[in-house]
Design an enzyme around this catalytic site. Structure first.
Site, short mmCIF file in Angstrom:
data_model
loop_
_atom_site.label_atom_id
_atom_site.label_comp_id
_atom_site.label_asym_id
_atom_site.label_seq_id
_atom_site.Cartn_x
_atom_site.Cartn_y
_atom_site.Cartn_z
N ASP A 411 -4.57 11.36 9.56
CA ASP A 411 -3.66 10.42 9.78
C ASP A 411 -2.34 10.80 9.87
OD1 ASP A 411 -2.84 7.76 10.32
OD2 ASP A 411 -3.49 7.01 8.12
N ASP A 471 -3.11 -0.64 13.32
CA ASP A 471 -4.25 -1.12 12.31
C ASP A 471 -4.49 -2.51 12.54
OD1 ASP A 471 -3.19 1.27 11.63
OD2 ASP A 471 -3.11 0.61 9.27
C1 9PG Z 1 -3.32 4.55 4.99
C2 9PG Z 1 -3.38 3.92 6.48
C3 9PG Z 1 -4.82 3.70 6.88
C4 9PG Z 1 -4.84 3.24 8.49
C5 9PG Z 1 -3.92 4.09 9.19
C6 9PG Z 1 -2.60 4.07 8.59
O1 9PG Z 1 4.38 2.65 9.09
N1 9PG Z 1 3.92 2.77 8.31
O2 9PG Z 1 4.31 2.57 7.02
C7 9PG Z 1 2.14 2.82 8.08
C8 9PG Z 1 1.25 2.60 7.26
C9 9PG Z 1 -0.08 2.68 7.39
C10 9PG Z 1 -0.34 2.86 8.53
C11 9PG Z 1 0.41 2.96 9.43
C12 9PG Z 1 1.82 2.86 9.41
O3 9PG Z 1 -1.80 2.82 8.76
O4 9PG Z 1 -3.82 3.63 10.57
O5 9PG Z 1 -6.05 3.01 8.91
O6 9PG Z 1 -5.42 4.84 7.11
O7 9PG Z 1 -2.62 4.61 7.38
O8 9PG Z 1 -2.09 4.73 4.54
#
Ligand code: 9PG
Length: 662
Positions: A411, A471
């Protein structure tokens, strides 16, 4: 008949009379630094099409091009050579650039055009825009870094677009479409930049950013081939382009897509050992219904972001124990990590500050502030540092070979390509990211790798699956997604569904599309029945993996029924048609395989809308039908003169018409 091409008056000309497509008087262009001088090289072309050798300029730069027909595309292959005596630093190199007097036009006035704008990474909202629209960026720069390329933020002026790797321009009334796409984006970030006036493009640049990489005397740069195509079915053009570019980039195509369970969308960072074991137990009850291939533990097990082998107190027996328990229950074991991120508090960032990407002042570059991780700064790991590569391989080998995980969700990969200073000066940001991914693949040659939050090109051929959208969430949209994320980028089920549809053609051409998880729960969610069906339809009919993310112990009849219906609709093949050029949100999808023929009609709007569908346009083989069933409700709808009236469709709803397969 495709695009005709010729070199005339020193410039490239492409045209297709049938589709009214003209690219006239374009030239190649390169920007570079020579001994501190900022220079450009925009030579005239000699008049041939097989080996176009341009006149070198004063610094000894020389373009060479050849034009070839590859399947239905005209493809420009190019090289840039340094015949001079001094090294130069390359910036933007464009095989096709439009000078003031040139013209790129598609059939009619630009107010009748739609322009497909592909986003930078998984989470970037991807849609088509009217040629006079503004492509919006999220409100704050710390939000922008997590969904956009900070090096190339949208200009946010009407009619100006930058589409990553590929684009399509359609004259909406006639359907005539021009497609332009680079065939290889593994080690560079190419894009097509467009600006329009009332009648045609005033700017049209298909360019690759080499970010100051040195071109030594005697050396040459091979430019990624640029394909141009035309037709009247933009989705078919995008499919054909994805096919050709996927083959060029040696895409990895798993024989079978796995279905799974993921902890994130119910537990978020609160996941613990007990929760995983509880779901493992209840997964058994789904056996008859769903072939569950893996159980994946998401964010929440690690001691800190960056310290992937240190487990926190919520996982008292460690991760190897859980992998074994998952295996014993008969599933593959999956785990999440963000291999190119390190939080300021992590052991990695504290013990190895030299492993981080730095800014001009030598400070680590900010890669993310995540509210779920307490807002603390996260930095970007420098994948070009030899010690980082060794650490990466050790970490990945421990997770897979020692602990036994069979699937890794990788990720926040964009961090590996953030602008900044790295150990190696001779590689682009895209190449840096690919070097990191290659190290991971080397350490885990047979592991199923899912990319997420990732710029696309550098991952093709290395990951098995890729998240193609933001997401999902237990809500359709919220104030943050509407206001801060401009109703387009980042977390929201609405945004996820948009990208599942707008990028459906990449499935099984660049990788297995990961549409993100399906939530079938009827409690602890603000998704309505209609919104659930919209998400389930998009996931099922675009062929990607079905990954559940609910607390399985709470499953009752309604959940089981939702899952059963979704799986009945699910297929492995890419959609056959999605109206990706219709604007904000594709509203028609067709899925045709040997087993099924489905037409999904979406109402993504916040208000109810009366809709009908011209059945014979999408399913000409269904001429003799007098009635068609609607999949989710079982309603039988009459066909009158080939048209099906869908009545008043509620906000965020879908109707799926199923007709016999061709
Ligand atoms: C885990 C998540 C899940 C999810 C991913 C990803 O910008 N942000 O703060 C942000 C947080 C979470 C995120 C995307 C952006 O989601 O897509 O499926 O694994 O991380 O933290």
């Amino acid at each position: 008949m495709g695009l005709q091409y010729e070199v005339r008056d020193g410039r490239f000309h492409f045209r297709c009379e049938e589709h009214g497509i003209f690219l006239q008087d374009l030239r190649p262009a390169a920007r570079y630094l020579a001994g501190g001088r900022s220079e450009s090289y925009r030579p005239a072309l000699p008049g041939t099409t097989d080996k176009i050798l341009c006149e070198p300029n004063g610094d000894g730069l020389q373009f060479e091009f050849s034009l070839a027909q590859q399947r239905d595309f005209a493809v420009i292959h190019g090289k840039l050579r340094n015949l001079g005596t001094a090294s130069v630093r390359m910036y933007e190199v464009a095989p096709l650039w439009l000078p003031d007097f040139g013209r790129v036009a598609v059939r009619g006035p630009t107010r009748e055009w739609m322009i497909y704008r592909n986003g930078y990474q998984s989470w970037t909202g991807t849609r088509s825009f009217a040629a006079t629209d503004i492509d919006p960026a999220p409100c704050f720069s710390f939000v922008q870094i997590s969904v956009l390329d900070p090096q190339h933020l949208p200009r946010q002026r009407p009619g100006e677009f930058r589409s990553e790797i590929f684009t399509a321009i359609q004259h909406r009334p006639t359907g005539c479409t021009l497609l332009a796409g680079f065939l290889d984006a593994r080690t560079v970030f190419p894009a097509i930049e467009i600006a329009v006036n009332a009648n045609h493009c005033t700017q049209w640049r298909a360019a690759v950013d080499y970010e100051g990489v040195r071109l030594e005397p005697g050396a040459e740069l091979i430019l990624p081939p640029l394909a141009l195509g035309c037709g009247s079915d933009p989705f078919a053009l995008l499919c054909a382009y994805a096919e050709l570019s996927g083959q060029t980039m040696e895409a990895r195509l798993a024989a079978e897509k796995p279905h799974g369970w993921c902890s994130w969308y119910y537990y978020f960072t609160n996941v613990d050992e007990g929760a995983v074991l509880e779901n493992l137990e209840h997964a058994q009850q789904l056996r008859g219904l769903l072939r569950l291939d893996y159980v994946q533990i998401d964010d929440g097990y690690q001691a800190d972001v960056g310290d992937w082998l240190d487990t926190n107190s919520k996982f008292p027996h460690g991760m190897q124990y859980l992998a074994e328990r998952i295996h014993r229950a008969g599933y593959g074991a999956g785990i999440w990590l963000a291999p190119f991120l390190a939080r300021s508090t992590s052991r990695l960032a504290r013990e190895h500050p030299e492993w981080l990407v730095k800014d001009e002042e030598g400070r680590p570059v900010l890669a993310l502030r995540n509210p779920l991780w307490g807002w603390r700064a996260c930095y970007a790991v420098d994948c070009t540092h030899p010690d980082v590569l060794e650490w990466l391989q050790r970490t990945i080998a421990t997770l897979t070979q020692k602990w036994g995980f069979d699937l890794l969700k990788l990720d926040f990969l964009y961090a590996g390509a953030l602008p900044g200073h790295r150990y190696r000066k001779d590689v682009t940001r895209a190449a840096a990211l690919r070097i990191g991914l290659e190290a991971i693949r080397r350490a885990a040659p047979d592991t199923f790798l899912i990319g997420c939050g990732c710029p696309f090109g550098p991952a093709v051929g290395l990951v098995d699956s890729m998240r193609i959208g933001p997401d999902v969430a237990p809500y359709w949209s919220d104030t943050i997604s509407r206001v801060i994320l401009r109703d387009l980028h980042g977390v929201a089920t609405k945004h996820a569904v948009r990208n599942i549809l707008s990028r459906a053609f990449l499935h099984r051409r660049w990788w297995i599309n990961d549409p993100d998880c399906l939530m079938v729960r009827t409690q602890s969610t603000r998704l309505s029945e209609e919104e659930f069906r919209t998400l389930a339809t998009a996931i099922a009919l675009t062929g990607g993996s079905v990954v559940l993310s609910d607390r399985l112990a709470l499953f009752a009849q309604p959940e089981v029924e939702r899952l059963r219906q979704t799986l009945e609709l699910a297929t492995d093949s890419s959609a056959t048609f999605v109206d990706v050029m219709c604007g904000d949100f594709p509203d028609i999808l067709v899925q045709s395989s040997a087993e099924q023929f489905s037409i999904a009609i979406f109402n993504p709007m916040d208000t109810a809308a009366t809709k009908h569908v011209d059945l014979l346009r999408y399913a000409p083989h269904a001429r003799s039908l007098t009635h068609v069933p609607e999949f989710w409700t079982g309603a039988i709808l009459p066909v009158r003169n080939g048209v099906v009236e869908l009545g008043l469709m509620p906000p965020h709803s879908v109707r799926v018409l199923t007709v016999p397969p061709v």
